[in-house]
Write a protein that holds these residues in place. Sequence first.
Motif, PDB file in Angstrom:
ATOM      1  N   HIS A   1      -3.889   0.210   4.289  1.00  0.00           N
ATOM      2  CA  HIS A   1      -5.206   0.480   3.816  1.00  0.00           C
ATOM      3  C   HIS A   1      -5.960   0.340   5.027  1.00  0.00           C
ATOM      4  O   HIS A   1      -6.108  -0.621   5.551  1.00  0.00           O
ATOM      5  CB  HIS A   1      -5.449  -0.152   2.831  1.00  0.00           C
ATOM      6  CG  HIS A   1      -6.915  -0.187   2.185  1.00  0.00           C
ATOM      7  ND1 HIS A   1      -7.396   0.455   1.087  1.00  0.00           N
ATOM      8  CD2 HIS A   1      -8.030  -0.759   2.720  1.00  0.00           C
ATOM      9  CE1 HIS A   1      -8.693   0.345   1.114  1.00  0.00           C
ATOM     10  NE2 HIS A   1      -9.214  -0.256   2.072  1.00  0.00           N
TER      11      HIS A   1
ATOM     12  N   HIS B   1      -5.473   5.751   3.799  1.00  0.00           N
ATOM     13  CA  HIS B   1      -4.285   4.918   4.182  1.00  0.00           C
ATOM     14  C   HIS B   1      -3.785   5.770   5.509  1.00  0.00           C
ATOM     15  O   HIS B   1      -3.645   6.762   5.603  1.00  0.00           O
ATOM     16  CB  HIS B   1      -3.487   4.702   2.953  1.00  0.00           C
ATOM     17  CG  HIS B   1      -3.872   4.210   1.703  1.00  0.00           C
ATOM     18  ND1 HIS B   1      -3.027   3.553   0.733  1.00  0.00           N
ATOM     19  CD2 HIS B   1      -4.903   3.327   1.659  1.00  0.00           C
ATOM     20  CE1 HIS B   1      -3.750   2.864   0.148  1.00  0.00           C
ATOM     21  NE2 HIS B   1      -4.783   2.754   0.565  1.00  0.00           N
TER      22      HIS B   1
ATOM     23  N   GLU C   1       0.886  -1.207   0.009  1.00  0.00           N
ATOM     24  CA  GLU C   1      -0.009   0.036  -0.005  1.00  0.00           C
ATOM     25  C   GLU C   1       0.876   1.160   0.050  1.00  0.00           C
ATOM     26  O   GLU C   1       1.826   1.287   0.880  1.00  0.00           O
ATOM     27  CB  GLU C   1      -1.031   0.005   1.246  1.00  0.00           C
ATOM     28  CG  GLU C   1      -1.655  -1.141   1.534  1.00  0.00           C
ATOM     29  CD  GLU C   1      -2.726  -1.361   0.614  1.00  0.00           C
ATOM     30  OE1 GLU C   1      -3.316  -0.381  -0.140  1.00  0.00           O
ATOM     31  OE2 GLU C   1      -3.389  -2.374   0.512  1.00  0.00           O
TER      32      GLU C   1
ATOM     33  N   HIS D   1     -11.476   6.535   1.598  1.00  0.00           N
ATOM     34  CA  HIS D   1     -10.749   5.536   1.231  1.00  0.00           C
ATOM     35  C   HIS D   1      -9.680   6.257   1.847  1.00  0.00           C
ATOM     36  O   HIS D   1      -8.874   7.332   1.520  1.00  0.00           O
ATOM     37  CB  HIS D   1     -10.497   5.402  -0.177  1.00  0.00           C
ATOM     38  CG  HIS D   1      -9.366   4.674  -0.627  1.00  0.00           C
ATOM     39  ND1 HIS D   1      -8.937   4.226  -1.964  1.00  0.00           N
ATOM     40  CD2 HIS D   1      -8.551   3.780   0.160  1.00  0.00           C
ATOM     41  CE1 HIS D   1      -8.175   3.200  -1.903  1.00  0.00           C
ATOM     42  NE2 HIS D   1      -7.563   2.853  -0.710  1.00  0.00           N
TER      43      HIS D   1
HETATM   44 ZN   LIG Z   1      -6.421   1.579  -0.071  1.00  0.00          ZN
END
Ligand SMILES: [Zn+2]
Length: 265
Positions: A237, A226, A95, A224
């Motif tokens: 993530h 991170h 990620e 979304h």
């Molecule tokens: Zn992600």
Amino acid sequence: MRKKTIPARASSGQARADTCRAMRKNLNVLLSFFFLSAVFLLSGCCHSANTRDTVFQTSTLEALMEGGYEGTFTFGELREHGDTGLGTFQDLDGEMVAIDGQFFQVRADGSVHTVMDSATTPFAVMTFFEAEKTFLLDSPMDRGEFEQYLNNLLPAENVIYTFRIEGDFSYIKTRSVPKQTKPYPPLKDVIRKQTIFEFRDSKGSIAGFRFPDVMKGLNSTGYHFHFLTEDRRAGGHVLEYTIKNAVISVDTDSAFFLLLPESKI
Ligand SMILES: [Zn+2]
């Protein structure tokens, strides 16, 4: 500007499922052209793909879902398009978190590495982050409560919000994905082999986005995020969390530039 090509894909033309997939892909390409056109139109007056109010993306979520893990864009090039964002790496090797112009790689073994400019990405989303609004959170919330809290603060539906959050988390669960080899399996198969990390009483930073529903297929809609721990030695993530307190900074963008992948999926 790099040469842009539309990903080619062999089609049997037989199975109905394949037809549906092709139609969905065509829709995505049309949407891509729509957004590219929007950017070009804007560039005619006062904006360009490199303005600080644009979200820049390489490839699409749909391409990634189908196994488009070939890195087509270097991180050296990517840093010209933003200082904050997320994504992944060549062969889906972990990620990616971009914070303050620094790129970090969270591998499936949990290790975190700084990223060489020569490394490549098949999928990344970046923007030059400028905090337009800042909110202070001082009561604990789980993921559902926090997303509802953000929805109430940020009611505009068809813009892209970029987040930079500095928070104290009583709990946060993240994941990373293992490096793949060709032929690349679809993302849903890789996610079955994801590694989960759980942190308790962890301080750290989040870079993330809320994409509107109208961008389905281009990027994951909704929130979304991170995450990177404060010492930048772990992250991933974000899957679940309880956030105790936080400084939430938000940037709003309504221009989007999509660079289609050069590789075949
Ligand atoms: Zn992600």
